[in-house]
Write an enzyme that holds these catalytic residues in place. Structure first.
Site, PDB file in Angstrom:
ATOM      1  N   GLY A  45       0.599  -1.355   0.055  1.00  0.00           N
ATOM      2  CA  GLY A  45       0.009   0.047  -0.046  1.00  0.00           C
ATOM      3  C   GLY A  45       0.803   1.356  -0.030  1.00  0.00           C
ATOM      4  CD  GLN A  50       3.472   5.828   3.161  1.00  0.00           C
ATOM      5  OE1 GLN A  50       2.175   5.472   2.757  1.00  0.00           O
ATOM      6  NE2 GLN A  50       3.932   5.105   3.794  1.00  0.00           N
ATOM      7  CB  CYS A  91       4.934   1.999   8.061  1.00  0.00           C
ATOM      8  SG  CYS A  91       4.537   3.562   7.239  1.00  0.00           S
ATOM      9  CG  LEU A  92       6.391   1.263   1.985  1.00  0.00           C
ATOM     10  CD1 LEU A  92       5.848   1.273   0.509  1.00  0.00           C
ATOM     11  CD2 LEU A  92       7.631   0.132   1.742  1.00  0.00           C
ATOM     12  CG  HIS A 133      -0.641   1.308   7.774  1.00  0.00           C
ATOM     13  ND1 HIS A 133       0.065   0.937   8.414  1.00  0.00           N
ATOM     14  CD2 HIS A 133       0.150   1.985   6.499  1.00  0.00           C
ATOM     15  CE1 HIS A 133       1.576   1.440   8.257  1.00  0.00           C
ATOM     16  NE2 HIS A 133       1.262   2.149   6.933  1.00  0.00           N
ATOM     17  CD  GLU A 134      -1.429   2.495   3.061  1.00  0.00           C
ATOM     18  OE1 GLU A 134      -0.762   1.373   3.024  1.00  0.00           O
ATOM     19  OE2 GLU A 134      -0.785   3.376   2.933  1.00  0.00           O
ATOM     20  CG  HIS A 137       0.319   6.776   5.902  1.00  0.00           C
ATOM     21  ND1 HIS A 137       1.366   7.031   6.747  1.00  0.00           N
ATOM     22  CD2 HIS A 137       0.507   5.458   5.767  1.00  0.00           C
ATOM     23  CE1 HIS A 137       2.480   6.277   6.824  1.00  0.00           C
ATOM     24  NE2 HIS A 137       1.758   5.037   6.163  1.00  0.00           N
TER      25      HIS A 137
HETATM   26  O1  LIG Z   1       3.580   2.314   4.676  1.00  0.00           O
HETATM   27  C1  LIG Z   1       2.494   1.799   4.052  1.00  0.00           C
HETATM   28  O2  LIG Z   1       1.343   2.417   4.084  1.00  0.00           O
HETATM   29  C2  LIG Z   1       2.916   0.450   3.528  1.00  0.00           C
HETATM   30  C3  LIG Z   1       2.658  -0.531   4.141  1.00  0.00           C
HETATM   31  C4  LIG Z   1       1.244  -1.020   4.448  1.00  0.00           C
HETATM   32  C5  LIG Z   1       0.927  -2.207   5.382  1.00  0.00           C
HETATM   33  C6  LIG Z   1       1.419  -3.345   5.176  1.00  0.00           C
HETATM   34  C7  LIG Z   1       1.077  -4.349   6.326  1.00  0.00           C
HETATM   35  C8  LIG Z   1       0.326  -3.904   7.180  1.00  0.00           C
HETATM   36  C9  LIG Z   1      -0.345  -2.838   7.436  1.00  0.00           C
HETATM   37  C10 LIG Z   1       0.107  -1.887   6.380  1.00  0.00           C
HETATM   38  C11 LIG Z   1       3.447  -1.862   3.743  1.00  0.00           C
HETATM   39  O3  LIG Z   1       3.155  -2.343   2.619  1.00  0.00           O
HETATM   40  S1  LIG Z   1       4.864  -2.547   4.700  1.00  0.00           S
HETATM   41  C12 LIG Z   1       5.488  -3.775   3.714  1.00  0.00           C
HETATM   42  C13 LIG Z   1       4.680  -4.971   3.556  1.00  0.00           C
HETATM   43  O4  LIG Z   1       4.524  -5.425   2.258  1.00  0.00           O
HETATM   44  C14 LIG Z   1       4.078  -5.793   4.773  1.00  0.00           C
HETATM   45  C15 LIG Z   1       4.443  -5.643   5.902  1.00  0.00           C
HETATM   46  C16 LIG Z   1       3.971  -6.449   6.871  1.00  0.00           C
HETATM   47  C17 LIG Z   1       3.060  -7.203   6.594  1.00  0.00           C
HETATM   48  C18 LIG Z   1       2.273  -7.406   5.382  1.00  0.00           C
HETATM   49  C19 LIG Z   1       3.051  -6.553   4.262  1.00  0.00           C
HETATM   50 ZN   LIG Z   2       2.866   3.195   6.298  1.00  0.00          ZN
END
Ligand SMILES: O=C(O)C[C@@H](Cc1ccccc1)C(=O)SCC(=O)c1ccccc1
Ligand SMILES: [Zn+2]
Length: 170
Positions: A45, A50, A91-92, A133-134, A137
């Protein structure tokens, strides 16, 4: 084009995103760039906040082969149940930090897609976790805000270290 992703604790991540009035060419380009940036960063996401663009726009792709991007414009997320579920989030904008966050298990998403068509669906599981989560943000909230002060300090130190290493790698 790849867009630079803001890193915690950059204050710009605390900006409240404005609604999108018209899906014009500029927004269409931003959608394309955000999807490209999300894939490059190995995320599922990405919120416009971001990449320092303060409009209500989220892209997501939960597919294995990065073939099913979803676009949510001016999204509204409503919890459908009181019950919360913990999930190990990342989170990225907070690289290499993962921790448990509890969120409502099932939510309703109302939004527009990239063609201005309305989206109205009830979701649970990772899709529900990610959209919440998004949405955070877009409201200037980062998942580490839900963790203890100590974990927030550790997250700041960790991000500083990761950014230094990335700088050296060039
Ligand atoms: O920072 C962001 O919004 C992207 C974030 C979204 C997110 C992933 C997982 C749980 C909540 C929100 C990411 O993509 S983090 C990297 C990822 O691919 C990931 C991390 C943990 C679990 C599953 C995927
Ligand atoms: Zn995030």
């Amino acid at each position: 084009a790849l867009l630079p992703i803001l890193s915690y604790p950059d204050p710009r991540l605390r900006t409240i995103a404005e609604p999108i009035k018209e899906v014009n060419d500029e927004i269409k380009t931003l959608i394309k760039d955000m999807i490209e940036t999300m894939y490059d960063a190995q995320g599922i996401g990405l919120a416009a906040t971001q990449v320092d663009r303060h409009v209500q726009l989220i892209v997501m792709d939960l597919s294995e082969d990065k073939s099913e991007p979803m676009v949510f414009i001016n999204p509204k997320v409503t919890p459908l149940v009181e019950e919360k579920e913990p999930y190990e989030e990342g989170c990225l904008s907070v690289p290499d930090v993962y921790d448990k966050v509890e969120r409502p298990k099932k939510v309703r998403i109302e939004a527009l897609d990239e063609n201005g068509e309305s989206i109205d669906k009830e979701v649970e599981g990772l899709l529900a976790v990610c959209i919440q989560h998004e949405m955070d943000h877009l409201n200037g909230v980062i998942f580490v805000d839900y963790l203890s002060r100590l974990k927030q300090t550790r997250a700041r130190d960790k991000v500083r270290k990761v950014l230094k290493i990335r700088e050296k790698q060039g």
